[in-house]
Design a protein around this motif. Structure first.
Motif, PDB file in Angstrom:
ATOM      1  N   ASP A   1       4.040  -1.216   0.978  1.00 23.57           N
ATOM      2  CA  ASP A   1       3.406  -0.403   0.043  1.00 23.57           C
ATOM      3  C   ASP A   1       2.033  -0.350  -0.215  1.00 23.57           C
ATOM      4  O   ASP A   1       1.545   0.136  -1.128  1.00 23.57           O
ATOM      5  CB  ASP A   1       4.347  -0.687  -1.465  1.00 23.57           C
ATOM      6  N   ALA A   2       1.550  -1.129   0.723  1.00 21.49           N
ATOM      7  CA  ALA A   2      -0.075  -1.064   0.709  1.00 21.49           C
ATOM      8  C   ALA A   2      -0.433  -0.248   2.050  1.00 21.49           C
ATOM      9  O   ALA A   2      -1.516  -0.536   2.609  1.00 21.49           O
ATOM     10  CB  ALA A   2      -0.811  -2.399   0.751  1.00 21.49           C
TER      11      ALA A   2
ATOM     12  N   ARG B   1      -5.258  -5.683  -4.722  1.00 23.13           N
ATOM     13  CA  ARG B   1      -4.355  -6.626  -5.172  1.00 23.13           C
ATOM     14  C   ARG B   1      -4.299  -7.507  -3.974  1.00 23.13           C
ATOM     15  O   ARG B   1      -4.346  -8.841  -4.014  1.00 23.13           O
ATOM     16  CB  ARG B   1      -2.866  -6.226  -5.588  1.00 23.13           C
TER      17      ARG B   1
ATOM     18  N   THR C   1       6.227  -6.257   0.489  1.00 21.86           N
ATOM     19  CA  THR C   1       5.538  -5.749  -0.527  1.00 21.86           C
ATOM     20  C   THR C   1       4.372  -6.375  -1.076  1.00 21.86           C
ATOM     21  O   THR C   1       4.401  -7.560  -1.121  1.00 21.86           O
ATOM     22  CB  THR C   1       6.564  -5.114  -1.644  1.00 21.86           C
ATOM     23  N   VAL C   2       3.464  -5.829  -2.044  1.00 22.10           N
ATOM     24  CA  VAL C   2       2.519  -6.501  -2.630  1.00 22.10           C
ATOM     25  C   VAL C   2       3.121  -7.360  -3.510  1.00 22.10           C
ATOM     26  O   VAL C   2       2.555  -8.739  -3.699  1.00 22.10           O
ATOM     27  CB  VAL C   2       1.564  -5.435  -3.370  1.00 22.10           C
TER      28      VAL C   2
ATOM     29  N   GLN D   1      -3.465  -1.276  -4.380  1.00 23.17           N
ATOM     30  CA  GLN D   1      -2.523  -2.206  -3.726  1.00 23.17           C
ATOM     31  C   GLN D   1      -3.280  -2.889  -2.934  1.00 23.17           C
ATOM     32  O   GLN D   1      -3.191  -4.064  -2.600  1.00 23.17           O
ATOM     33  CB  GLN D   1      -1.535  -1.549  -2.959  1.00 23.17           C
TER      34      GLN D   1
END
Length: 199
Positions: free
Chosen positions: A137-138, A34, A187-188, A31
């Motif tokens: 979420d990272a 990204r 979120t990513v 993540q």
């Protein structure tokens, strides 16, 4: 360039600890990578932060060799790398000066641990006037022992203790504590979708 991605403590020190087996997001490097690619494509500054405890003899002691990015991550030579000795990325570093010199007003934060160094950095950044996006979420964290738990618990004892706060509960609490007060939660995938829309 008015935005920066701050990658906090995504380092081998955590993987060197027995507690790593309880980490909420063992593939956090995916993540983070990204987000780094997204930032680079947008021309945003990427700042790498590592936690360091010189002379401690533990996994955060630079002399031991674990105070380095997770092996899956690659830093470009032009991207600042700073070492901190406090929970947040500002107090014991020149991060604020670095951001001011580059005209940065917006920060995206991610890293290890969700409720500790990443959340503390987000709160302080908000108080400094930065617009903060917290990429939930990272981030990653571990279950937390109860304040009355005995020191030196093994991982098995930590997980067996009914008073232990799960990593999922910690992340959920962090999201609620920050949202609408200190940061925008994202979120990513949401950030990637937003980048595609702008393109």
């Amino acid at each position: 360039m008015t935005r920066a991605l701050i990658v906090i403590d995504v380092q081998e020190s955590f993987r060197a600890r027995p507690l790593w087996e309880t980490i909420s997001n063992p593939k956090i490097a995916d993540q983070v990578d990204r987000l780094v690619r997204l930032a680079r494509q947008a021309g945003d500054l990427v700042v790498w932060v590592l936690h360091s405890e010189p002379g401690s003899g533990g996994v955060f002691d630079p002399a031991i060799g674990h105070v380095r990015l997770l092996a899956e991550l690659e830093r470009h030579a032009s991207e600042p790398l700073i070492h901190k000795t406090s929970h947040n990325a500002f107090t014991t570093t020149n991060l604020r000066q670095l951001l001011t010199e580059r005209g940065i007003h917006e920060l995206t934060v991610c890293g290890i641990r969700t409720e500790q160094c990443v959340e503390t950095t987000a709160r302080l950044a908000s108080d400094f006037g930065y617009r903060v996006t917290f990429v939930i979420d990272a981030t990653a964290t571990n279950p937390a022992p109860h304040r009355d738990a005995p020191a030196g618990q093994s991982v098995a004892e930590l997980l067996a203790d009914p008073r232990t706060l799960s990593a999922e509960e910690i992340i959920r609490r962090t999201e609620y504590a920050l949202a609408g007060r200190f940061a925008t939660i994202a979120t990513v995938g949401e950030l990637e979708a937003g980048a595609m829309t702008r393109a």
